[in-house]
Design an enzyme around this catalytic site. Sequence first.
Site, PDB file in Angstrom:
ATOM      1  N   ASP A 392       0.858  -1.181   0.000  1.00 55.46           N
ATOM      2  CA  ASP A 392       0.000   0.000   0.000  1.00 55.46           C
ATOM      3  C   ASP A 392       0.897   1.235   0.000  1.00 55.46           C
ATOM      4  O   ASP A 392       2.088   1.149   0.338  1.00 55.46           O
ATOM      5  CB  ASP A 392      -0.893  -0.036   1.232  1.00 55.46           C
ATOM      6  CG  ASP A 392      -1.734   1.223   1.363  1.00 55.46           C
ATOM      7  OD1 ASP A 392      -2.290   1.670   0.344  1.00 55.46           O
ATOM      8  OD2 ASP A 392      -1.813   1.764   2.474  1.00 55.46           O
ATOM      9  N   PHE A 513     -18.815  10.036   3.065  1.00 61.77           N
ATOM     10  CA  PHE A 513     -17.849   9.540   2.088  1.00 61.77           C
ATOM     11  C   PHE A 513     -17.872   8.012   2.079  1.00 61.77           C
ATOM     12  O   PHE A 513     -17.927   7.374   3.111  1.00 61.77           O
ATOM     13  CB  PHE A 513     -16.440  10.028   2.444  1.00 61.77           C
ATOM     14  CG  PHE A 513     -15.361   9.432   1.587  1.00 61.77           C
ATOM     15  CD1 PHE A 513     -14.992  10.041   0.399  1.00 61.77           C
ATOM     16  CD2 PHE A 513     -14.724   8.257   1.950  1.00 61.77           C
ATOM     17  CE1 PHE A 513     -14.000   9.496  -0.404  1.00 61.77           C
ATOM     18  CE2 PHE A 513     -13.730   7.703   1.156  1.00 61.77           C
ATOM     19  CZ  PHE A 513     -13.377   8.330  -0.026  1.00 61.77           C
ATOM     20  N   ARG A 570      -1.349  14.621  -2.466  1.00 61.95           N
ATOM     21  CA  ARG A 570      -2.727  14.121  -2.525  1.00 61.95           C
ATOM     22  C   ARG A 570      -3.637  15.306  -2.810  1.00 61.95           C
ATOM     23  O   ARG A 570      -3.513  16.357  -2.178  1.00 61.95           O
ATOM     24  CB  ARG A 570      -3.119  13.453  -1.204  1.00 61.95           C
ATOM     25  CG  ARG A 570      -2.291  12.229  -0.878  1.00 61.95           C
ATOM     26  CD  ARG A 570      -2.459  11.819   0.572  1.00 61.95           C
ATOM     27  NE  ARG A 570      -3.833  11.466   0.904  1.00 61.95           N
ATOM     28  CZ  ARG A 570      -4.336  10.246   0.773  1.00 61.95           C
ATOM     29  NH1 ARG A 570      -3.575   9.267   0.324  1.00 61.95           N
ATOM     30  NH2 ARG A 570      -5.581   9.985   1.088  1.00 61.95           N
ATOM     31  N   GLY A 651      -4.792   4.054  -4.211  1.00 61.66           N
ATOM     32  CA  GLY A 651      -6.005   4.643  -4.748  1.00 61.66           C
ATOM     33  C   GLY A 651      -5.787   6.009  -5.350  1.00 61.66           C
ATOM     34  O   GLY A 651      -6.726   6.625  -5.857  1.00 61.66           O
ATOM     35  N   ASP A 652      -4.546   6.507  -5.313  1.00 67.43           N
ATOM     36  CA  ASP A 652      -4.243   7.835  -5.848  1.00 67.43           C
ATOM     37  C   ASP A 652      -4.296   7.850  -7.368  1.00 67.43           C
ATOM     38  O   ASP A 652      -4.250   6.810  -8.027  1.00 67.43           O
ATOM     39  CB  ASP A 652      -2.858   8.285  -5.385  1.00 67.43           C
ATOM     40  CG  ASP A 652      -2.861   8.680  -3.912  1.00 67.43           C
ATOM     41  OD1 ASP A 652      -3.948   8.928  -3.374  1.00 67.43           O
ATOM     42  OD2 ASP A 652      -1.780   8.712  -3.308  1.00 67.43           O
ATOM     43  N   ARG A 740      -5.509   4.119  -8.622  1.00 65.93           N
ATOM     44  CA  ARG A 740      -6.977   4.142  -8.621  1.00 65.93           C
ATOM     45  C   ARG A 740      -7.538   2.766  -8.278  1.00 65.93           C
ATOM     46  O   ARG A 740      -8.485   2.279  -8.889  1.00 65.93           O
ATOM     47  CB  ARG A 740      -7.517   4.591  -9.979  1.00 65.93           C
ATOM     48  CG  ARG A 740      -7.152   6.013 -10.373  1.00 65.93           C
ATOM     49  CD  ARG A 740      -7.754   7.034  -9.436  1.00 65.93           C
ATOM     50  NE  ARG A 740      -7.665   8.383  -9.961  1.00 65.93           N
ATOM     51  CZ  ARG A 740      -7.956   9.467  -9.263  1.00 65.93           C
ATOM     52  NH1 ARG A 740      -8.322   9.336  -7.998  1.00 65.93           N
ATOM     53  NH2 ARG A 740      -7.863  10.659  -9.786  1.00 65.93           N
ATOM     54  N   LYS A 746      -7.204  -4.718  -4.929  1.00 68.73           N
ATOM     55  CA  LYS A 746      -5.914  -5.063  -4.347  1.00 68.73           C
ATOM     56  C   LYS A 746      -5.853  -6.554  -4.031  1.00 68.73           C
ATOM     57  O   LYS A 746      -4.864  -7.236  -4.336  1.00 68.73           O
ATOM     58  CB  LYS A 746      -5.671  -4.254  -3.065  1.00 68.73           C
ATOM     59  CG  LYS A 746      -5.466  -2.766  -3.278  1.00 68.73           C
ATOM     60  CD  LYS A 746      -5.190  -2.070  -1.944  1.00 68.73           C
ATOM     61  CE  LYS A 746      -4.980  -0.591  -2.125  1.00 68.73           C
ATOM     62  NZ  LYS A 746      -4.690   0.098  -0.839  1.00 68.73           N
ATOM     63  N   ASP A 766      -1.400  -0.707   6.064  1.00 61.00           N
ATOM     64  CA  ASP A 766      -1.608  -0.188   7.417  1.00 61.00           C
ATOM     65  C   ASP A 766      -3.057   0.120   7.747  1.00 61.00           C
ATOM     66  O   ASP A 766      -3.366   0.428   8.905  1.00 61.00           O
ATOM     67  CB  ASP A 766      -0.791   1.102   7.597  1.00 61.00           C
ATOM     68  CG  ASP A 766      -1.396   2.272   6.830  1.00 61.00           C
ATOM     69  OD1 ASP A 766      -1.475   3.376   7.388  1.00 61.00           O
ATOM     70  OD2 ASP A 766      -1.784   2.080   5.662  1.00 61.00           O
ATOM     71  N   ASN A 769      -8.614  -0.836   4.818  1.00 65.63           N
ATOM     72  CA  ASN A 769      -8.827  -1.180   3.414  1.00 65.63           C
ATOM     73  C   ASN A 769      -7.750  -2.110   2.866  1.00 65.63           C
ATOM     74  O   ASN A 769      -7.833  -2.550   1.725  1.00 65.63           O
ATOM     75  CB  ASN A 769      -8.883   0.095   2.566  1.00 65.63           C
ATOM     76  CG  ASN A 769      -7.595   0.893   2.652  1.00 65.63           C
ATOM     77  OD1 ASN A 769      -6.830   0.766   3.610  1.00 65.63           O
ATOM     78  ND2 ASN A 769      -7.347   1.729   1.677  1.00 65.63           N
TER      79      ASN A 769
END
EC number: 7.6.2.1
Length: 1186
Positions: A392, A513, A570, A651-652, A740, A746, A766, A769
């Site tokens: 991650d 969210f 980010r 996810g960036d 993304r 994952k 960590d 997710n």
Amino acid sequence: MPPDAPNVAHRPSVRRLYINRDQQHKFRNNVISTCKYSILSFFPRFLYEQFRRYSNIFFLCIVLLQQIHGISPTGRYTTLVPFVIILSISALKEIFEDIKRRASDTKVNNFPTCALKGGQFEQIKWKEVRVGEILRVNCDQLFPADLLLLTSSETQGMAYIETSNLDGETNLKIKQALPITAEMTSSNEVQKLSGAEIECELPSRNVNEFSGNLIYQEQIKHFGMEQLLLRGARLKNTGWIYGAVIYTGHDSKLLMNSKRAPLKSGTIDRMTNRRIIVLFGVLVTLAILSAAGQEIWNANNWDQAWYLNKLNSSPAILSWFPFGMNAITFFILYNNLIPISLQVTLEMVRFFQAYFINWDIQMYDERTDSRAIARTSNLNEELGLVKFVMSDKTGTLTRNVMKFKRCTVGSKMYGESTGEEFHDEHLIEDARKETAEGKDIRELLTMMAVCHTVVPEKKDDEILYQSSSPDEGALVRGAASQNVVFHTRQPQKVVINLFDRDVSFEVLDVIEFTSDRKRMSVIVRDENKKIKLYCKGADTAIFERVSAGSRKSLDFVKEALEQYASFGYRTLCFASKEIDESVYSQWSPKFKKAGVLIEGRKKAMEDVAEEIEKEMRLIGATAIEDKLQEYVPETIQALMAADIHVWMLTGDKRETAINIAHSCALCNNNTELLIVDKATYDDTYHKLVQFVDRAKELEQQQREFAMVIDGKSLVHALTGEAREYFGQLALLCRSVVCCRMSPMQKAEVVDLVRKLGDHVVLAIGDGANDVAMIQAANVGIGISGEEGLQAASASDYAIAQFHFLRRLLLVHGSWDYDRSVKVILYSFYKNICLYIIELWFAFFSAWSGQTIFERWTIGMFNVIFTAWPPLIIGLFDRPINDDQMLRFPALYYSFQKRAFTMDKFAGWIGLAIYHSLVLYFLTYFFLDTGVAWSNGRTGGWLMLGNCTYTFVVVTVCLKAILETDSWTYICGAFCLISIVSWFLLIWIYSLFFPTLKLGADMAGMFYIMCSSPSFWLMLIFIPTTTLLADLIIKSVMVSVYPTPREQAVLMQKRHGFERLTREANSQSHKAVHPTLEQMQNEIRETPQNEILSDRNQKIINTKQQTGASGGFDNLAADYGSIDNIPATIRSQAFTPNTSTVTRRSREDEHKAIPLLRMNGQTQNYYENPNLDTRDENPFVTQINIR
């Protein structure tokens, strides 16, 4: 009155309960049990666990066969007793661990709490809590069950809780009671709720979502996670709360999430099972051949040996099928070729190896007071076999400590990337202007201070922000730094200080969210009574929902986002919308109706939210910096130098992910990026086919390349024919960036890579997710970071910092794998060395099945006499010091390649057979005449057997010392103890008879054996002669065909590494590891002909004469072409001037040993804690130590 109970024929879809009165249904009590066994279930469950192993089933069959009278040559109990001892040791271990669990359960079940009884709160124990009861929980106490918050000591029923016991997060979370119950602040008032009905969802393990309704006085009030108090959480900064019990015991969300991690079997266990199956086949073959040998002997000699038939005492039933019965006899005789003690020995070794990981002070993080934790011991060897690391990004490679750095509003960007904090005086100056741009800046700062779930906490005239998301906390603190301070949160109201003026907002709705929505919205009413929608989220979620009037600013914001991504920031986009009162009045009932649904609530709320979150005005974007953790580039370079493929799953957005990949040395400026970003299946398929061919070309050219793929393309890449090409490309790439990504994607990627081949995949993360990914991998590593302990709790191993992974794999992984393999090989070796002698003896005993050894000594060989050597090897052998394993990561690959190959296994088996031949026949020849004393007396077959047994014990114990790379007093002492224990036992055993009716054949054998001078001569000569071949083979192999592992061992012993380590330890803590400069100096002082072959030396001299540029031409001439130059030589002839990882030939068995260098000078990151890796990453160069 409560309604009738529902039809029991159908499982209810909701839970219905009544406050403070008897329930219509029976619910679980609040007693918890995490024990694995009970008194009644222990034996069946324990035996089931044990007999899932093939070896235990095998020995059970041997025990049963031995009970058949007249068929077992070794007696009825010689396997049963050791087998029971081994099972007993395993049982005691299980009982010990279960007793600890039971003690913990008893302590928890007896915690005190207060329940409302007859209008007064009385103290009861947790185990007495029942569904529907009203409890009082005081400050700093834990919640005994899942509760509906009714009221509290704070205004409007607010309460602060800490969930560190659940997810490790220490920040406070705010909970608020429903307005209908918030004012019931006394026992008499809350008593009025008796009989009120609660309907909620059935027990589930989802800790992020909850839905229920309180039905009181004909009113239906919805409640959710904001009113749910989870068992195990702690009340903080609140005097007391009253709560109604909803879920108890194992129905609570905490206990439902305490399921066992998936059972993971180690690669080494599977390899051992395959070898056991091979030996089982050999055992059956030997038994059949021996039975055939008996038949042949009988056919040729029965007439002369007619008297043997008179001595046959076997049951008549055995004579019906003599060949089969004889085969079973030999099967029992040879059964110990498979070591009975292997499993329990491995369990004990792994158990203590896990403690070595826990006790490693160099994996202790002082900042968080966290140490490495081995949550399982069954996968220690897997740490030494890792081929893929799936990591991650946020919180794993980065610190997850967010700082607001830059922002853009309209057509202007603010802030700079050089400072630690946001600093731009023009932002406030422009915000105070009464222009459209100034209005947008104020709007952006207001949204940063309002659109969130942060809780302010005032402490010593300072406001501390408690946030569940580091991003939210960074934005709120960033707004505060620009004089827009969020300071008050009430149930339906927030207050901010906007440029020294308090402004309040009524919070009408919060649209939460989710990972699917990728955005969050709040609907507020400002002081001018205008209703506004504030929305923040990912660019992909915001851009498609903005109005056409925002298209002009959209292009500029996209450019700004690309610039921010180039720094690895980010990013979040902000949009707002003014809502007409009539539109809101029509939309709000739909949202509230969706909010009270028990089933399908999430989907319904998302659909309703889509109706309002559209045609918004784009305000701007923010950039948040999340710095890399310490020593991440060095760690990734070391892993890649160890021939480990490193993947980053995030996810960036793609630009941010690529920039972080460069920063952490996952790729560099010379790396060719193979970017897969297609939206359709056909495009993705063709792109993958094209990139597979391109990757093969780049590999032949020995150029660096990496794959970059986004979540949308990954959906197509994991389906159909594209899956095969994605797998091929994944195996070719040394580094991969997946952006993304959703949590489930994952896990799917990890599962795919596992299935591509027999590779060990390690996943590290960590956050919550990352749990699916961690559990899907062969080895899961959790980092106890800013996002809590959910990943650490679900992992196999937990560490505090990413760079500890380097030591965990390269040191503990290599050591544990090497040690465990030695334990397995040695266990097979010693058993075959002893028990195959029964086969040699059969040639001289008419294939009768007669044993050469006394039956009880056969059973005690593994349990007593040779039990210590494999344990000592598994715990204390240290092939190469830890500092050198870290210094030379390529040794990790060498350990993998050489440790447990079939060739090595066959070599050990062949050596065991050779030793057994030498031990038996040398002893036989010494005692050929039978005369072993000066008086002419003979010793008989048992003298031969006991002497041979003695020499086997001595030989295998000395063999353990010979195979140990690091000789210590512990190793020598326990091998000596093992030898002495045999002499001690035979002395005691020979005294039993006739006092005890046991061991009649062994009566006086100790004196008989030890009184023979021939015995003592043989004791010196035979083991020495047997092991002489080992010394010769080992010397030749190490001198002529050394592996990189053996080279490093020789360098360590020959060139003073141990001396350097001792000197460094005596100087300072920072110099625990000898410096790389010292390492290189030692190498330079070594005569070159000891390190390099003549040809390599010539090449190096040529390089020194011609320089780097001309060196390649001469090398090409020497080898025929540049492509034929080995990587180990090429790396010496050419040193890159940019950050790069030299790509090594996959076919090159002698892997080069890399060194970390910085600016042309060797660096050890332990010695330079201030090393800034952002400007220039250390690259890996190589030396050949051959």
